[in-house]
Design a protein around this motif. Structure first.
Motif, PDB file in Angstrom:
ATOM      1  N   THR A  61      34.130  43.034  43.472  1.00 48.99           N
ATOM      2  CA  THR A  61      33.707  41.362  43.301  1.00 48.99           C
ATOM      3  C   THR A  61      32.480  41.416  44.632  1.00 48.99           C
ATOM      4  N   GLU A  97      39.533  38.017  39.126  1.00 50.39           N
ATOM      5  CA  GLU A  97      41.073  38.479  38.961  1.00 50.39           C
ATOM      6  C   GLU A  97      42.069  37.838  40.624  1.00 50.39           C
ATOM      7  N   ASN A  98      40.927  39.254  41.178  1.00 56.48           N
ATOM      8  CA  ASN A  98      41.427  38.807  43.017  1.00 56.48           C
ATOM      9  C   ASN A  98      40.456  39.544  43.251  1.00 56.48           C
ATOM     10  N   SER A 113      38.749  43.308  42.655  1.00 60.66           N
ATOM     11  CA  SER A 113      38.562  43.848  41.236  1.00 60.66           C
ATOM     12  C   SER A 113      38.003  44.606  41.246  1.00 60.66           C
TER      13      SER A 113
END
Length: 338
Positions: free
Chosen positions: A242, A255-256, A259
């Motif tokens: 990420t 998404e978080n 990820s």
């Protein structure tokens, strides 16, 4: 039940578990490929289906019959190896006819069946030759014909093309696929070459450390790798956590924070002038390599290394020298498992 069913199969050599809870199903007339790096268990699984290795747990069915404890010679399974395993003192005709002769078939029937398969593999002019008089490709065609002439229920091929040069190998990939479709025979092909798997297969089973980690059609597998291992093994993916993706596009909705994302190198383009919707960003070209029809470039984007594959043409060769503007369609960024 499927034509071939492997269910919860495990195999150990001493304390080393080579196959771990393997399950797969395959339909009659299908060509599947077991794909993975050396030591992942793909050839061992092939040998289990052939009856050449004994597994400790699980079930194995062929055409609705449990073949777990059936001798290799009684399974009606053909096998083609990397080494051609031809008899040097026999002609090509005699090599191909060997299995039929063991069955004590009448000579006229043997001749008829051998000539059918010889025509299919384009060896009509070589039937009186000996193996040492043939090229590597012709020897492998002979090995293939010898297995096919006995009309096995399934043909197993264990990296049969790896010893051949690139040009012959590519031609035989096409020939094997056409032959499989013509005969409608069920085939399981083992390779570590992802391009070969893509060319040959109806479905691909990717293996790692004795397990099947993903199975899909070639198109599905290439577009949607399940995890980081598959993405790194199939094609040329950029795999980004990420934080790295945010360095390229701070506005990207992740998404978080944990990820992981994958971006195919060919889905990154030199920025178009039409203002298409997507992510535009600047990168510094560090180096590039010409790979035939592709130019493989390495860019630095805010300390993130990105591999970019461009079509090899005059425009792109000139553009990569003069600009560092790049573009990604957001739909080409996929989330994968670690």
């Amino acid at each position: 039940m499927s034509f071939i069913t492997v269910k919860d199969l495990s195999l150990r050599f001493g304390n080393h578990e080579v196959l771990k809870d393997i399950s797969l199903q395959m339909e009659e007339g299908e060509l599947i490929t077991l794909l993975g790096p050396s030591g992942c268990g793909k050839s061992t699984l092939l040998r289990v289906i052939a009856g050449l290795e004994v597994f400790q747990e699980g079930d194995l069915f062929l055409d609705n019959d449990d073949i777990s404890n059936i001798l290799p010679r009684d399974r009606n399974v053909g096998m083609v190896f990397q080494n051609y395993a031809l008899f040097p003192n026999m002609t090509i005709f005699e090599n191909i006819a060997f299995g039929l002769a063991l069955k004590k078939m009448p000579k006229d029937e043997i001749h008829r069946e051998v000539m059918k398969i010889v025509r299919l593999v384009n060896l009509e002019d070589q039937i009186d030759y000996y193996p040492h008089q043939l090229s590597g490709g012709q020897q492998q065609r002979t090995s293939l014909a010898r297995s096919l002439v006995t009309k096995p229920k399934v043909l197993l091929l264990d990296e049969p093309l790896s010893a051949l040069d690139a040009k012959i190998r590519k031609q035989l990939q096409v020939d094997i696929r056409e032959l499989q479709k013509t005969l409608g025979i069920t085939m399981i092909f083992v390779t570590h070459d992802q391009e070969e798997a893509m060319i040959l297969s109806d479905r691909i089973f990717v293996m790692s450390e004795g397990k099947i980690v993903q199975s899909a059609t070639p198109a599905e597998l290439y577009a949607y790798p399940k995890n980081q291992f598959v993405a790194s093994f199939i094609g040329n993916y950029n795999i980004l956590p990420t934080n790295d993706l945010k360095k390229i596009d701070p506005s990207f909705l992740v998404e978080n924070a944990e990820s992981t994302y994958a971006i195919r190198a060919e889905s990154i383009q030199l920025a178009p002038s039409s203002g298409e919707a997507g992510i535009y960003f600047s990168g510094k070209l560090e180096n590039y390599t010409v790979l035939g029809s592709t130019i493989r470039c390495m860019y630095d984007v805010n300390d993130v290394k990105l591999s970019v594959d461009l079509i090899n043409n005059k425009g792109n060769l000139e553009s990569i020298q003069s600009q560092g503007q790049l573009f990604i369609d957001r739909t080409n960024i996929i989330t994968i498992e670690k």
